[in-house]
Write a protein that holds these residues in place. Structure first.
Motif, short mmCIF file in Angstrom:
data_model
loop_
_atom_site.label_atom_id
_atom_site.label_comp_id
_atom_site.label_asym_id
_atom_site.label_seq_id
_atom_site.Cartn_x
_atom_site.Cartn_y
_atom_site.Cartn_z
N ASP A 233 30.54 37.01 -54.38
CA ASP A 233 30.72 38.30 -54.81
C ASP A 233 30.35 38.71 -52.74
O ASP A 233 30.56 38.32 -52.60
CB ASP A 233 29.52 39.10 -55.52
N LEU A 234 31.28 39.82 -52.63
CA LEU A 234 31.15 40.75 -51.41
C LEU A 234 29.72 40.83 -50.51
O LEU A 234 28.86 41.43 -51.08
CB LEU A 234 31.77 41.67 -50.99
N PRO A 235 29.05 40.36 -49.55
CA PRO A 235 27.91 40.65 -50.22
C PRO A 235 27.32 42.30 -49.39
O PRO A 235 27.53 43.07 -48.80
CB PRO A 235 27.12 39.82 -48.46
N ASP B 58 28.18 36.34 -51.28
CA ASP B 58 27.22 35.39 -52.71
C ASP B 58 27.59 34.52 -53.50
O ASP B 58 28.81 35.62 -53.87
CB ASP B 58 26.60 37.49 -53.15
N VAL B 59 27.15 33.96 -53.03
CA VAL B 59 27.37 32.99 -54.59
C VAL B 59 26.41 32.34 -55.51
O VAL B 59 25.54 32.58 -55.25
CB VAL B 59 27.64 31.70 -53.31
N THR B 60 26.94 32.21 -56.66
CA THR B 60 25.95 32.88 -57.65
C THR B 60 26.51 31.28 -58.80
O THR B 60 27.58 30.87 -58.80
CB THR B 60 25.92 33.64 -59.01
N GLU C 67 36.16 43.79 -56.04
CA GLU C 67 35.50 43.84 -55.08
C GLU C 67 36.44 43.19 -54.21
O GLU C 67 37.14 43.04 -53.00
CB GLU C 67 34.19 44.52 -54.29
N LEU C 68 35.86 41.47 -54.31
CA LEU C 68 36.00 40.67 -53.41
C LEU C 68 37.65 40.23 -52.93
O LEU C 68 38.19 40.29 -52.08
CB LEU C 68 35.37 39.20 -53.42
N ALA C 69 38.30 40.30 -54.08
CA ALA C 69 39.70 39.86 -54.48
C ALA C 69 40.37 40.74 -54.45
O ALA C 69 41.83 40.04 -53.48
CB ALA C 69 40.10 40.05 -55.99
N SER D 229 28.51 38.29 -60.62
CA SER D 229 26.95 37.63 -60.29
C SER D 229 26.29 38.49 -61.64
O SER D 229 25.34 37.53 -62.37
CB SER D 229 25.82 38.02 -59.02
N LYS D 230 26.43 39.87 -62.23
CA LYS D 230 26.08 40.39 -62.73
C LYS D 230 26.77 40.03 -64.68
O LYS D 230 26.94 39.70 -65.17
CB LYS D 230 26.96 41.90 -62.83
#
Length: 419
Positions: free
Chosen positions: A39-41, A53-55, A115-117, A149-150
């Protein structure tokens, strides 16, 4: 002398046998990651700060021990998230609070937020992570509507307690139905770094949208009208051009794309079409692709001409209208003609969408263009995707063969059953 040489060779052979065990690790000493989310932080400017952000979702080794019964929800507790410069650094940072050595060797899926892609950072992050020897080339990419993450946290399969098995079964079955594409990391780089064709990634969602009832394959993730069970849905595809997401395709469009692509491994599909002789009903069909498409590209002074022969084998499974197709030859001709027209219309509609909206093709037809040029430089100068394909004249010819009509009932037989 011979005895000394023999003893020396024997010792050397023992050394060779033992050298493979120097870095051995027991299962209990490692934490195996089965899903990674990116994810984008929030609150950081990614143009100034390299951060993500890494999950990680880990597999619980206790669930693989014979005789140990897992408690409900225990597996989902093994999910951690952190902010790091990149994926490889995140693994080392996570060991500050994860007691075992983190391993990516069993990872099945890479989940990326939409969003990140849609940023250029995704391609750069994946390129650097791909150099890690534990990142497997067959790892599947899933783009999710919300946060990755969700998506991992909300993904709670009720019939599967082991997440590594769940992701494997989910991806295998979804790709077999054709509603999602084959989207491995290896295919991503092969397409993106090759001719820059469109790459399709699986599209998932944990949200619910009420967009009304549609045919079974016209949804994208989040639109399927379902109640209860796991909130996660996987249908449709995210479209990437030059490593960046630029759009989405529905399940139906994804199926057509895979059928028009000879490099895609697709088995049999189930779908429905409007009954041409009684439009109040729909017939259920089973589609198989046993032959490859025939693609012919002709170079001209103007836009190139592309002729595509689109072969399909179809079996009729259900005819709720009770129209007699099995015994009436004229009805069979009308049915075949109507199906061919509908299939051709759907294919041409998708092709026009790729030409106007994406300006590039996802069918890998560049494989049939390359042999027309004597050198790579000449082909690259001609610029197939950006300058030629959007303006190409494309003609689709259907080659449909109806292989069966299933079990049929006459009206008299139906009346007896009802009585």
């Amino acid at each position: 002398m011979k005895r000394k040489v023999g003893s020396f060779l024997f010792l050397i052979s023992l050394i060779l046998l033992l050298t493979g065990c120097w870095d051995k690790k027991e299962v209990e000493e490692r934490s195996y990651v089965v899903a990674i989310g990116l994810d984008l932080p929030s609150g950081l400017d990614i143009e100034k700060e390299q951060a993500i952000d890494v999950t990680f979702q880990f597999s619980n080794p206790k669930l693989n021990v014979k005789g140990v019964s897992p408690s409900g929800g225990e597996e989902m507790k093994d999910v951690v998230s952190l902010t790091a410069p990149d994926l490889v650094s995140a693994r080392n940072m996570a060991n500050s609070f994860v007691t075992r050595e983190i391993s990516f060797t069993h990872n099945k899926v890479l989940i990326v937020s939409e969003e990140l892609a849609k940023t250029e950072i995704f391609y750069r992050l994946l390129t650097t992570a791909f150099k890690d020897r534990e990142i497997r080339r067959e790892t599947s990419i899933i783009v999710t509507e919300g946060m990755a993450s969700k998506f991992i946290e909300k993904n709670k399969p009720e019939m599967m307690i082991r997440p590594h098995r769940y992701y494997q079964f989910l991806i295998d079955r979804a790709t077999e139905t054709g509603l999602v594409p084959e989207s491995t990391i290896n295919r991503f780089f092969a397409i993106t770094d090759g001719d820059a064709d469109l790459f399709l990634a699986m599209y998932g969602s944990y949200n619910k949208h009420k967009d009304g009832f549609q045919d079974e394959d016209q949804y994208i993730a989040g639109q399927v009208p379902k109640k209860g069970g796991n909130p996660v849905q996987l249908i449709g595809s995210a479209v990437f051009k030059e490593g960046k997401m630029i759009g989405k395709l529905s399940g139906e469009e994804t199926r057509i794309t895979r059928l028009l692509d000879n490099t895609s491994n697709i088995r049999d599909l189930f779908s429905s079409f409007q009954d041409p002789l009684d439009k109040e009903y729909k017939i259920a069909v089973r589609i198989k692709k046993t032959r490859k498409n025939k693609v012919e590209v002709k170079l001209r002074n103007g836009p190139p001409e592309i002729n595509v022969t689109y072969p399909l084998d179809m079996k009729i499974l259900s005819v709720p209208s009770m129209v007699n197709y099995a015994e009436d030859i004229e009805n069979q001709k009308k049915l075949k003609l109507a199906l061919e027209e509908k299939l051709k219309e759907n294919a041409e509609k998708l092709i026009k969408k790729t030409q106007k909206e994406f300006k590039t093709e996802p069918f890998y037809w560049s494989l049939y263009v390359r042999p027309l040029f004597s050198t790579v430089k000449e082909y690259e100068t001609w610029d197939w995707n950006n300058k030629r394909y959007p303006y190409a004249d494309i003609h689709v010819t259907m080659d449909l063969e109806i292989t069966g009509f299933g079990k049929q009932f006459r009206e008299s037989d139906i009346e007896k059953v009802i009585d």
